[in-house]
Enzyme design. Structure first.
Site, short mmCIF file in Angstrom:
data_model
loop_
_atom_site.label_atom_id
_atom_site.label_comp_id
_atom_site.label_asym_id
_atom_site.label_seq_id
_atom_site.Cartn_x
_atom_site.Cartn_y
_atom_site.Cartn_z
N TYR A 21 -11.30 -41.49 40.27
CA TYR A 21 -10.06 -42.17 39.47
C TYR A 21 -8.79 -41.85 40.49
O TYR A 21 -7.91 -42.53 40.44
CB TYR A 21 -9.86 -41.05 38.36
CG TYR A 21 -10.32 -41.46 37.22
CD1 TYR A 21 -11.13 -42.39 36.88
CD2 TYR A 21 -9.84 -40.59 35.86
CE1 TYR A 21 -11.69 -42.65 35.81
CE2 TYR A 21 -10.47 -41.09 34.75
CZ TYR A 21 -11.30 -41.85 34.50
OH TYR A 21 -11.96 -42.49 33.46
N GLY A 22 -8.96 -40.96 41.60
CA GLY A 22 -7.86 -40.76 42.62
C GLY A 22 -7.64 -42.03 43.49
O GLY A 22 -6.52 -42.22 43.87
N ASP A 41 -13.38 -36.22 32.08
CA ASP A 41 -13.06 -36.22 33.36
C ASP A 41 -13.67 -37.54 33.95
O ASP A 41 -14.44 -38.05 33.33
CB ASP A 41 -13.54 -35.05 34.29
CG ASP A 41 -12.87 -34.86 35.81
OD1 ASP A 41 -12.13 -35.50 36.03
OD2 ASP A 41 -13.61 -34.20 36.60
N CYS A 47 -8.67 -33.58 34.02
CA CYS A 47 -8.38 -34.54 35.26
C CYS A 47 -7.13 -34.52 35.39
O CYS A 47 -6.35 -35.12 34.73
CB CYS A 47 -9.08 -35.64 34.98
SG CYS A 47 -8.71 -36.99 36.39
N ASN A 48 -6.48 -34.00 36.72
CA ASN A 48 -5.27 -34.00 36.92
C ASN A 48 -4.70 -35.57 37.24
O ASN A 48 -3.40 -35.74 36.71
CB ASN A 48 -4.82 -33.29 38.21
CG ASN A 48 -4.99 -31.77 38.20
OD1 ASN A 48 -4.08 -31.14 38.06
ND2 ASN A 48 -6.35 -31.42 38.12
N THR A 49 -5.47 -36.42 37.87
CA THR A 49 -5.32 -37.56 38.16
C THR A 49 -4.94 -38.39 36.98
O THR A 49 -4.15 -39.29 37.04
CB THR A 49 -6.45 -38.15 38.90
OG1 THR A 49 -6.76 -37.61 40.20
CG2 THR A 49 -6.14 -39.62 39.37
N CYS A 54 -6.76 -30.61 41.37
CA CYS A 54 -7.87 -31.53 41.18
C CYS A 54 -8.89 -30.60 40.62
O CYS A 54 -9.44 -29.63 41.19
CB CYS A 54 -8.45 -32.42 42.34
SG CYS A 54 -10.02 -33.09 41.95
N1 DGL Z 1 -11.18 -34.45 38.82
C1 DGL Z 1 -10.06 -35.21 38.91
C2 DGL Z 1 -8.76 -34.68 38.96
O1 DGL Z 1 -8.71 -33.46 38.41
C3 DGL Z 1 -10.05 -36.51 40.24
C4 DGL Z 1 -11.26 -36.67 40.94
C5 DGL Z 1 -11.26 -38.30 41.13
O2 DGL Z 1 -10.58 -38.65 42.01
O3 DGL Z 1 -11.87 -39.00 40.16
O4 DGL Z 1 -7.73 -34.95 39.62
#
Ligand code: DGL
Length: 278
Positions: free
Chosen positions: A48-49, A16, A80-82, A195
Site C-alpha cells: 500500500y505504501g 491490512d 495498517c498505518n498507510t 508500519c
Molecule cells: N502494514 C502497512 C502499514 O502499517 C503497510 C505496508 C504496505 O506498504 O503495504 O503501513
C-alpha cells in the site's frame, strides 16, 4: 453507549495490506481471547505504501465492502498505518453503524517519553507523506526534532521473513540507518514503528541499531482501544478453534507461511481470493 456485538460473541475484522496486521491481531487476541477474529490481507495490492492516495482510498473501499458484507463484523481494525492515515473518515461515513479502530503513528507517546527530544518515525513512504502524520508531529511533538523516514523495502522484507524466504540483513541496516540522529551530545532515543509490518523485524532492528533506542509499537494501545469498545466478554470466555485468514491475492501460500499462521492460531481460509487481483 451500547456495547458492540451485543447478543453474541463479538466479531472483529482485522485488515491490512499483507501480514503486518498480524502484529496488531496478536495483541488483540492476547487481550481478548473471547472474541471471534477474521484476518483479511489485501496482498493482491501489496504494498500500500507505493499507492497514490486516491487509488488507496478506492481500493480499501472495495475490499472493505466485501469483507464487511461477508463477515458482518461488530468492529473493524484497520491494522495498517498507510491506510489508517487516509481512510478512517470515509470508512466511518460509509458505515455509521460500525465501530472502526485505526492504527496511526505513535508519535504522541514517543514524544511524551523521549528524554533526548530526538525521535524518529519509521514508516512507508505513503505514511511519511500524509498530512495526518505531519499534524501528529505538529500537535504532539512540537518540542522534539522528529525525523520522518520512509522505507520502501522493510515491509517487503518483513513479508519475506514470515514466508520463510531469504532476507538480506544489510538491507535492514541501510533502511533503519537514517533513524539514528545525533545533535551534539544528544541522540535519538525513540523510533516509532509506524508500519504494522515492522514489529515483525523488531529483533533484527534492535540488533542492528547503532545504539539502543526504544522502538515504539502502537499495537498494545490499539488492542486496549478495541477492548474498551467491545466492553465486557460475553459467553463462554474463549473463542473456539482457529481464526480464518483471508488473502485477496492468488499466489499459493508457502508451507512456512501456513506454519507461521498456525503458530498464531490462524488458518488460511479456502474462501480466498476474496477480491479480484488488480
Ligand atoms: N502494514 C502497512 C502499514 O502499517 C503497510 C505496508 C504496505 O506498504 O503495504 O503501513
Amino acid at each position: 453507549m451500547t456495547n458492540v456485538g451485543e447478543g453474541r460473541g463479538a466479531r472483529v475484522l482485522v485488515f491490512d495490506s499483507g501480514l503486518g496486521g498480524l502484529t496488531v491481531l496478536d495483541e488483540i487476541r492476547k487481550l481478548r481471547p473471547d472474541i471471534e477474529t477474521v484476518y483479511l490481507a489485501d496482498d493482491a495490492c501489496f504494498p500500500y505504501g507505493a499507492l497514490g492516495e486516491a487509488e488507496l482510498i478506492a481500493r480499501v473501499d472495495e475490499v472493505m465492502a466485501l469483507g464487511i458484507a461477508k463477515f458482518a463484523p461488530d468492529l473493524v481494525v484497520v491494522a495498517c498505518n498507510t491506510a489508517s492515515t487516509l481512510v478512517m473518515a470515509p470508512l466511518r461515513a460509509s458505515y455509521p453503524q460500525l465501530s472502526f479502530v485505526g492504527t496511526v503513528p505513535a508519535i504522541k507517546p514517543a514524544a511524551q517519553s523521549s528524554r533526548s527530544r530526538l525521535i524518529s518515525t519509521l514508516a512507508t513512504p505513503g505514511t511519511v507523506a500524509r498530512d495526518y502524520t505531519k499534524a501528529l508531529v505538529r500537535d504532539f511533538a512540537g518540542d522534539c526534532e522528529v525525523t520522518l523516514v520512509g522505507s520502501r523495502k522493510l515491509a517487503g522484507i518483513a513479508e519475506r521473513r514470515l514466508r520463510g524466504e531469504r532476507i538480506v540483513i544489510d538491507e535492514i541496516a541501510e533502511e533503519i540507518a537514517p533513524c539514528f540522529v545525533t545533535r551534539g551530545e544528544r541522540r535519538t532515543d525513540r523510533v516509532v514503528l509506524a508500519c504494522t509490518h515492522f514489529p515483525l523485524l523488531a529483533d533484527l532492528m534492535a540488533a542492528l541499531a547503532p545504539w539502543p533506542v526504544e522502538f515504539v509499537d502502537p499495537a498494545p494501545a490499539v488492542a486496549r482501544r478495541v477492548d474498551a469498545l467491545l466492553g465486557a466478554p460475553r459467553g463462554s470466555g474463549l473463542a473456539a478453534g482457529l481464526a480464518p485468514a483471508l488473502f485477496t491475492g492468488r499466489s499459493a501460500p508457502s508451507e512456512e507461511l501456513r506454519k507461521a499462521l498456525l503458530r498464531r492460531g490462524l488458518t488460511i481460509s479456502s474462501d480466498a481470493p476474496l477480491a479480484a487481483a488488480r
